[in-house]
Design a protein around this motif. Sequence first.
Motif, PDB file in Angstrom:
ATOM      1  N   SER A  69      46.940  84.853  54.977  1.00 49.89           N
ATOM      2  CA  SER A  69      48.207  85.297  54.386  1.00 49.89           C
ATOM      3  C   SER A  69      49.249  84.206  54.575  1.00 49.89           C
ATOM      4  O   SER A  69      49.193  83.430  55.536  1.00 49.89           O
ATOM      5  N   ASN A 108      52.898  96.436  45.754  1.00 48.37           N
ATOM      6  CA  ASN A 108      51.877  96.903  46.695  1.00 48.37           C
ATOM      7  C   ASN A 108      51.014  98.014  46.107  1.00 48.37           C
ATOM      8  O   ASN A 108      49.846  98.156  46.468  1.00 48.37           O
ATOM      9  N   LYS A 112      45.153  95.872  46.824  1.00 44.95           N
ATOM     10  CA  LYS A 112      44.377  96.445  47.923  1.00 44.95           C
ATOM     11  C   LYS A 112      44.962  95.985  49.262  1.00 44.95           C
ATOM     12  O   LYS A 112      45.198  96.781  50.156  1.00 44.95           O
ATOM     13  N   GLU A 113      45.185  94.676  49.375  1.00 46.06           N
ATOM     14  CA  GLU A 113      45.856  94.136  50.559  1.00 46.06           C
ATOM     15  C   GLU A 113      47.346  94.054  50.249  1.00 46.06           C
ATOM     16  O   GLU A 113      47.740  93.445  49.266  1.00 46.06           O
ATOM     17  N   THR A 114      48.159  94.665  51.068  1.00 44.70           N
ATOM     18  CA  THR A 114      49.577  94.789  50.749  1.00 44.70           C
ATOM     19  C   THR A 114      50.422  93.687  51.372  1.00 44.70           C
ATOM     20  O   THR A 114      50.059  93.110  52.396  1.00 44.70           O
ATOM     21  N   PRO A 139      49.357  88.261  51.297  1.00 42.60           N
ATOM     22  CA  PRO A 139      47.970  87.807  51.169  1.00 42.60           C
ATOM     23  C   PRO A 139      47.881  86.667  50.146  1.00 42.60           C
ATOM     24  O   PRO A 139      48.565  86.702  49.116  1.00 42.60           O
ATOM     25  N   TYR A 142      47.196  87.658  46.527  1.00 45.11           N
ATOM     26  CA  TYR A 142      48.034  88.770  46.091  1.00 45.11           C
ATOM     27  C   TYR A 142      48.246  88.724  44.591  1.00 45.11           C
ATOM     28  O   TYR A 142      48.488  87.673  44.002  1.00 45.11           O
TER      29      TYR A 142
END
Length: 146
Positions: A69, A108, A112-114, A139, A142
Amino acid sequence: MKNYIELRTTTNPLQTPSVVWNISSDVNMDIKVPSMIIQIPLENAIKYAFDSVQNNNLITIDICIKNNSLSIVIDDNGKGFDPTTFSNKETGTGQGLKILFKTIGLLNAKNKETLKFDIQNKKNLSSGLSGTKVMIEIPVDYCYEI
């Protein structure tokens, strides 16, 4: 942001804190970040963090890659964030953070990954500290489509 800081320093040097950028060499400078995610907290720190002109007023921006990230930390040694005042009409409109939180929520919802965004008053972390710490984790993969 660097242009904004330079403009503030030129027009009002006594009211502008020192700003230090620490950008890790492993950060791809072409990586996307949500619009205003750095600008709003940094402008808020410059405008509202410090009650008086002092030589030690400091804002530090640390940017690095951590755990797949992009990590952005905006840290100041001012009076500390009080969530009850960010909508105070006397000090500002309070709209920047509200818009930022809504934008993050929309983005978000599609990921899936916020993206993580947190504001902390540093005196709540330790009694000897003062100021505000804004922590952002995005991420690297993102998606910005809404």
